[in-house]
Structures are given as C-alpha cells and as structure tokens.
Design an enzyme around this catalytic site. Sequence first.
Site, PDB file in Angstrom:
ATOM      1  N   ASP A  13     -45.296  15.496 -36.113  1.00 47.54           N
ATOM      2  CA  ASP A  13     -45.162  17.014 -35.163  1.00 47.54           C
ATOM      3  C   ASP A  13     -43.797  17.248 -34.799  1.00 47.54           C
ATOM      4  O   ASP A  13     -43.380  18.218 -33.901  1.00 47.54           O
ATOM      5  CB  ASP A  13     -46.051  17.230 -34.241  1.00 47.54           C
ATOM      6  CG  ASP A  13     -47.576  16.742 -34.094  1.00 47.54           C
ATOM      7  OD1 ASP A  13     -47.674  16.658 -35.510  1.00 47.54           O
ATOM      8  OD2 ASP A  13     -48.150  15.168 -33.691  1.00 47.54           O
ATOM      9  N   LYS A  71     -41.277  18.832 -38.927  1.00 46.56           N
ATOM     10  CA  LYS A  71     -40.042  18.634 -40.003  1.00 46.56           C
ATOM     11  C   LYS A  71     -40.253  19.629 -41.417  1.00 46.56           C
ATOM     12  O   LYS A  71     -39.649  20.455 -42.095  1.00 46.56           O
ATOM     13  CB  LYS A  71     -40.783  17.777 -41.499  1.00 46.56           C
ATOM     14  CG  LYS A  71     -40.586  16.047 -39.780  1.00 46.56           C
ATOM     15  CD  LYS A  71     -41.209  15.179 -40.160  1.00 46.56           C
ATOM     16  CE  LYS A  71     -42.613  14.696 -40.584  1.00 46.56           C
ATOM     17  NZ  LYS A  71     -42.965  15.341 -39.014  1.00 46.56           N
ATOM     18  N   GLY A  99     -49.953  18.098 -40.473  1.00 44.60           N
ATOM     19  CA  GLY A  99     -50.056  19.414 -40.990  1.00 44.60           C
ATOM     20  C   GLY A  99     -48.582  19.697 -40.879  1.00 44.60           C
ATOM     21  O   GLY A  99     -47.854  19.669 -39.300  1.00 44.60           O
ATOM     22  N   HIS A 100     -47.598  20.316 -41.421  1.00 43.03           N
ATOM     23  CA  HIS A 100     -46.372  21.372 -40.989  1.00 43.03           C
ATOM     24  C   HIS A 100     -46.580  22.974 -41.496  1.00 43.03           C
ATOM     25  O   HIS A 100     -46.778  22.626 -42.262  1.00 43.03           O
ATOM     26  CB  HIS A 100     -45.098  20.692 -42.861  1.00 43.03           C
ATOM     27  CG  HIS A 100     -45.437  19.108 -43.269  1.00 43.03           C
ATOM     28  ND1 HIS A 100     -44.945  17.995 -43.637  1.00 43.03           N
ATOM     29  CD2 HIS A 100     -45.275  18.107 -41.772  1.00 43.03           C
ATOM     30  CE1 HIS A 100     -44.987  17.000 -44.200  1.00 43.03           C
ATOM     31  NE2 HIS A 100     -45.011  16.913 -42.116  1.00 43.03           N
ATOM     32  N   GLN A 112     -45.638  12.313 -40.439  1.00 38.85           N
ATOM     33  CA  GLN A 112     -45.990  11.681 -39.309  1.00 38.85           C
ATOM     34  C   GLN A 112     -44.839  11.149 -39.269  1.00 38.85           C
ATOM     35  O   GLN A 112     -43.845  12.270 -39.530  1.00 38.85           O
ATOM     36  CB  GLN A 112     -47.055  10.194 -39.836  1.00 38.85           C
ATOM     37  CG  GLN A 112     -48.246  10.413 -40.094  1.00 38.85           C
ATOM     38  CD  GLN A 112     -48.589  11.067 -41.479  1.00 38.85           C
ATOM     39  OE1 GLN A 112     -47.960  10.368 -42.251  1.00 38.85           O
ATOM     40  NE2 GLN A 112     -49.256  12.273 -41.788  1.00 38.85           N
TER      41      GLN A 112
HETATM   42  P1  IMP Z   1     -54.177   8.903 -39.137  1.00 42.20           P
HETATM   43  O1  IMP Z   1     -53.241   8.935 -39.494  1.00 42.20           O
HETATM   44  O2  IMP Z   1     -55.291   9.535 -39.500  1.00 42.20           O
HETATM   45  O3  IMP Z   1     -54.830   7.777 -39.447  1.00 42.20           O
HETATM   46  O4  IMP Z   1     -54.340   8.725 -37.719  1.00 42.20           O
HETATM   47  C1  IMP Z   1     -53.676   7.446 -36.766  1.00 42.20           C
HETATM   48  C2  IMP Z   1     -52.658   7.918 -35.673  1.00 42.20           C
HETATM   49  O5  IMP Z   1     -51.554   8.640 -35.810  1.00 42.20           O
HETATM   50  C3  IMP Z   1     -52.997   9.412 -34.615  1.00 42.20           C
HETATM   51  O6  IMP Z   1     -52.992   8.829 -33.335  1.00 42.20           O
HETATM   52  C4  IMP Z   1     -53.306  10.621 -35.173  1.00 42.20           C
HETATM   53  O7  IMP Z   1     -53.133  11.392 -34.649  1.00 42.20           O
HETATM   54  C5  IMP Z   1     -51.599   9.680 -35.660  1.00 42.20           C
HETATM   55  N1  IMP Z   1     -51.323  10.790 -36.714  1.00 42.20           N
HETATM   56  C6  IMP Z   1     -51.676  11.261 -38.200  1.00 42.20           C
HETATM   57  N2  IMP Z   1     -51.069  12.148 -38.741  1.00 42.20           N
HETATM   58  C7  IMP Z   1     -50.541  13.301 -37.914  1.00 42.20           C
HETATM   59  C8  IMP Z   1     -49.964  13.768 -37.991  1.00 42.20           C
HETATM   60  O8  IMP Z   1     -48.609  14.237 -38.993  1.00 42.20           O
HETATM   61  N3  IMP Z   1     -48.606  14.086 -36.500  1.00 42.20           N
HETATM   62  C9  IMP Z   1     -48.737  13.521 -35.846  1.00 42.20           C
HETATM   63  N4  IMP Z   1     -49.777  12.443 -35.388  1.00 42.20           N
HETATM   64  C10 IMP Z   1     -49.934  11.899 -36.411  1.00 42.20           C
END
Ligand code: IMP
Length: 441
Positions: free
Chosen positions: A12, A15, A39-40, A222
């Site tokens: 977040d 990017k 989520g971009h 991420q």
């Molecule tokens: P997962 O990717 O859904 O397995 O989540 C694993 C961890 O990564 C959790 O803490 C999510 O909140 C975090 N996470 C996954 N995708 C994002 C992102 O795009 N932005 C911020 N945190 C993320």
Amino acid sequence: MNIAVIGAQWGDEGKGKIVDLMTPHVSVVARYQGGHNAGHTVNVGDTQFVLHLLPSGILHSGVRCVIGNGVVVDPEALFAEIATLASQGVEVGDRLLISDKAHVILPYHRDVELFAEEKRGERKIGTTSRGIGPAYEDKVARRGVRVSDLSDSTDDGPLAAAIRENVSMRNLIVGGVETDWRTVHADMCAAWTKLERWVGDVSLFLSRAMDEGDRVLFEGAQGTLLDVDHGTYPFVSSSNSTVGGICTGLGVGAKCIGSVLGIAKAYTTRVGEGPLPSELQGWAGDKLRETGREYGASTGRPRRCGWYDAVAVRHAVRVNGIDALAVTKLDVLDSLDEIPLCTGYRLGGKVLTEFPSSVSTLAACEPVYETLPGWSRATAGVCQYDELPAEARSYLERLQAVTGVPIAIVSTGADRAHTIVVPGGLIDRWQTASKLVSPPS
Ligand code: IMP
C-alpha cells in the site's frame, strides 16, 4: 532502460500511482507475483481506478500488460475487473497477455484459507481471503492447476482429475457443505473460453519485445516486508514481492531488470497481523489513518499506521538493490508540529540498526526515534521540489540520509499531477533518456 517498481514497506505504498506516471515511457508493464489481493489505486481527474490483478499500465491505451507465471489468477475476479474497467471507459482488448504457466485460484482455495485462518485463532495472519495462500500451496505441492490446464474440458482428463483430487481434499479438511468437483470443473471450462484469447508464453513475449527495443516496467505488488522469504514471516503474503520474483515470476534474466525504484510512504502502514515497531496506538494512529484515508483498497480494512521506519526501508533497499526511492503521501504529514522518524530498534539494552530475521525478535523491539520539525503548511499538490517548505525538504533529506538512497519522486497527492520528479534524480534521468532513445511503440 527497464525499471522495477517495488514496495519498500508492508504494501500500500502508492505503487499504482507511480507505475501509472511512468507508463508513458514504456511499452510493456508486467506483474510478476501476487494476485487480486493487491489494490492499486490510480486517480485520473475525477475518476478513481482500483486495479487488483491487472497491471496498472492498463490505463494507458498503447501499452501491453503482462501477468506472469508467478501470479495466481482468479478468472472470475479477472473478468469482473475487466468489466469494471470497461464501464469506466478502459478497454483491455488484446493488450493483455497471461502466462500459460500462471496458477489458477479455484473457488475452494478461499474456503481453505478461511478455515485455516479460523483455526489459527490468535495466531491468524489477517489474510485478504482471496485464496492466494492456498493457491500457492497447491503450486508448491505440485497439485496446482495452471492456466493452460483449463483448456482440457474432458471429464476424465488431467484437469478433471486434479480438480477431483483437490476438491476431495478440501471436503476432508474444511467439512461443511461439500464442494462438487463437477461444478468447479464446468466453471473452469467456461472460464477458459473467455481467457483463451489472452493466454500465451510470457517469457518468450518479453524476450522478443526486449530484443526489439521495447522498455518494460516490472510492477511489484504487496511490499518487501510481506515477501514470503524476506518479510516478517509468517505474517507475510505467499509470494516473492522482492526483486528476485521478477526473474522467476516472468521468466526473464536478472540482467533485464535495469533500475530498481523502491516506493515508500512518508510514514508506515500495515494491514493484517504481525509486528509493526513504529505503530501508533490510540488517537495519534487514528488521526494518521483518517488524514491519509488508510483503508485497504481491496478489503476496506483499516490500516495500522506508524512513523517512517528507516530500519525496515533500509532492509528493503538491501534485499532489492533499490537505486532510488519514491516517497508518497508527504502531504498527509502537513498538519504535524513534529515528526518522529524511527532510525533503530532498542532490544535488551542494545540498539539494532539492521532488521531482524525473526518475527519474535522484531516483536520485542522498541523503536528509537529522532524527531524532526513539522512544516504545518500545505504541501498537497506541490509539484516542484523547491516549492516545498524548508522543513519538508529537511525531512526528505533526513529520510534519504537514514535510508541510504536518493529520493527520485515525491508524491504530494493522489492525482497524477501532484508529483515532484526530483531534478537530476533517477526518474528525471530515466524519463529524459527514454524520450531520447525512442518513444514507446
Ligand atoms: P494474503 O496475501 O491474502 O495471503 O495476506 C497475507 C498478508 O499480506 C496479510 O497481512 C494481508 O493483509 C497482506 N496483504 C496482502 N496483499 C496486500 C496488499 O496488496 N497490500 C497490503 N497488504 C497486503
């Protein structure tokens, strides 16, 4: 001339906006890991676009977008995203290429994830519930379904067998209402008829495009501290969001990567569980969250907020070989009298200046702060470095010094125009050079 855009914190970082800004200078934008957990957000005039699986470059009509083998693809989520974009006037058309080797998120992956999170109780990760983790688990366990596998519509072929086996495992693990493998199989065969036009060999495509002189932007999702190897394991996502993921997730050589731009907010946020040393509790964290509108673009969850953590960003600089930083959301700090900056961690009478590998060590760390004066003036919308208040420039210069890399971009608002490209910095030079070499085809 290729460039990688990598999150230097816990995701977040903004990017999407930076990729969108740089896209006019490239021909191809390639996603190499993650899935629709990302989520971009990109604001263009009054329109807000939120991209999850599609590369942010899709908003530029002449640009081709690639989803690599390192990405996990939920076909339904992809179709929904394409339809939303079409309703906003953006046509994907034939500009998309999805790796035939990318793994598919199947409906039961989400059930398995929800079940596992519930079972973990207090140790839950706080995942996005998109089925990302279980899809990667199946990939590594060598029972996953790849995009090209969806072309097999026979009831006794390999796709049906894989789905049947995985569904029976899901039914054993999760229990409850049983999933019928035939429904999943039929849905996936139907998905193939829509997906097929976009599926191909991404590695070959990129290699040919680069041979023809096309510039590629590698778009990370991420952030470094969510990387499955270099992040705060086990409170991480399931892929390599760091720079190494580009080679494995797209099938390109390391020498193709070019420059690496790290993206970091002027403060820190995190969604989900796991330690966050500079986290602000109570009203101070709430204030930062409200000012920065820190709610997840994918899940709407409130983000945890804290001060800029130079130890974490330095770690990102090292593991990614970051050449320069884009610092985003500077304007969110506008109203503060003083701004603490975390430069080290106190642990058992010692001060650590390097990010610990163990999450329990990290959880025991106390942040060491130095405090800089705020500027108490609006920077929102400023697009020249010299027009920033002196205190804001001092803050950025201190970030640069404690992080150890130059700042090439400062973002002062959500709009494309609210951006400072630092004169003579990496991106200024890259943009100038790309205009001199050749315009994107
Ligand atoms: P997962 O990717 O859904 O397995 O989540 C694993 C961890 O990564 C959790 O803490 C999510 O909140 C975090 N996470 C996954 N995708 C994002 C992102 O795009 N932005 C911020 N945190 C993320």
